[in-house]
Write a protein that holds these residues in place. Structure first.
Motif, mmCIF file in Angstrom:
data_model
loop_
_atom_site.group_PDB
_atom_site.id
_atom_site.type_symbol
_atom_site.label_atom_id
_atom_site.label_comp_id
_atom_site.label_asym_id
_atom_site.label_seq_id
_atom_site.Cartn_x
_atom_site.Cartn_y
_atom_site.Cartn_z
ATOM 1 N N HIS A 90 0.837 -1.194 0.000
ATOM 2 C CA HIS A 90 0.000 0.000 0.000
ATOM 3 C C HIS A 90 0.874 1.247 0.000
ATOM 4 N N SER A 91 0.246 2.400 -0.204
ATOM 5 C CA SER A 91 0.956 3.680 -0.122
ATOM 6 C C SER A 91 0.030 4.707 0.515
ATOM 7 N N HIS A 92 0.641 5.786 0.994
ATOM 8 C CA HIS A 92 -0.092 6.884 1.622
ATOM 9 C C HIS A 92 0.270 8.170 0.892
ATOM 10 N N PRO A 93 -0.718 8.959 0.472
ATOM 11 C CA PRO A 93 -0.422 10.142 -0.334
ATOM 12 C C PRO A 93 0.420 11.188 0.392
ATOM 13 N N LEU A 94 0.351 11.212 1.727
ATOM 14 C CA LEU A 94 1.125 12.187 2.501
ATOM 15 C C LEU A 94 2.028 11.507 3.529
ATOM 16 N N GLY A 95 2.274 10.210 3.362
ATOM 17 C CA GLY A 95 3.131 9.461 4.271
ATOM 18 C C GLY A 95 2.367 8.933 5.473
ATOM 19 N N GLN A 96 3.080 8.178 6.311
ATOM 20 C CA GLN A 96 2.472 7.573 7.493
ATOM 21 C C GLN A 96 3.524 7.439 8.588
ATOM 22 N N THR A 97 3.118 7.713 9.824
ATOM 23 C CA THR A 97 3.948 7.479 10.996
ATOM 24 C C THR A 97 3.410 6.265 11.734
ATOM 25 N N LEU A 98 4.312 5.359 12.108
ATOM 26 C CA LEU A 98 3.970 4.198 12.930
ATOM 27 C C LEU A 98 4.733 4.311 14.241
ATOM 28 N N ILE A 99 4.010 4.235 15.357
ATOM 29 C CA ILE A 99 4.613 4.250 16.681
ATOM 30 C C ILE A 99 4.429 2.845 17.246
ATOM 31 N N VAL A 100 5.512 2.112 17.385
ATOM 32 C CA VAL A 100 5.457 0.707 17.776
ATOM 33 C C VAL A 100 5.355 0.621 19.294
ATOM 34 N N THR A 101 4.273 0.018 19.783
ATOM 35 C CA THR A 101 4.028 -0.042 21.221
ATOM 36 C C THR A 101 4.335 -1.404 21.824
ATOM 37 N N GLU A 102 4.312 -2.464 21.009
ATOM 38 C CA GLU A 102 4.590 -3.810 21.508
ATOM 39 C C GLU A 102 5.207 -4.657 20.412
ATOM 40 N N GLY A 103 6.099 -5.551 20.812
ATOM 41 C CA GLY A 103 6.557 -6.593 19.920
ATOM 42 C C GLY A 103 7.651 -6.217 18.941
#
Length: 135
Positions: free
Chosen positions: A53-66
């Protein structure tokens, strides 16, 4: 200020059209205009992942577990861990998910452009998913 009760945060299964394996999405939100921000808490069981997939303005992922894996098309596959933040650049085809043996949860935050935060594509092959990570 709007602080909805935690009990109102619905949890739904990640649609098989967009995910491989067992994925749950909790607290999905879309902020009212003029904001373009949306997001959710997404949990991937071992072996689960997004489709390309893609995001037109980007994406932030904040990893909380694992522990998880991610890859931008044409690049190496990377491993990431709880406490880290990932930036998926705008309009770059990518995927992310749990490792084959460890679950992973992240908070996903993205913006919409022309009403859409994401363009979904085909599922990630087992060969791409199981390739050796770089880091």
């Amino acid at each position: 200020m709007d602080i909805p009760p935690k009990v109102e945060m619905a949890t739904v299964a990640g649609p098989a059209e967009y995910f491989t394996g067992r994925v749950t999405i909790t607290g999905q939100f879309q902020r009212p205009e003029p904001s373009r921000v949306s997001g959710a808490i997404v949990r991937f069981e071992p072996g689960a992942r997004t489709a390309w997939h893609s995001h037109p303005l980007g994406q932030t992922l904040i990893v909380t577990e694992g522990v998880g894996w991610t890859q931008i098309e044409g690049g190496p596959k990377f491993e990431f861990h709880a406490g880290e933040q990932l930036w998926c650049p705008a309009n770059r085809r990518h995927w992310h998910g749990a490792t084959a043996t460890t679950a992973m949860t992240h908070v996903a935050i993205q913006e919409s452009l022309d009403g859409s935060p994401v363009t979904w594509m085909e599922h990630v092959s087992d060969a791409d998913y199981l390739a050796e990570p770089k880091g």
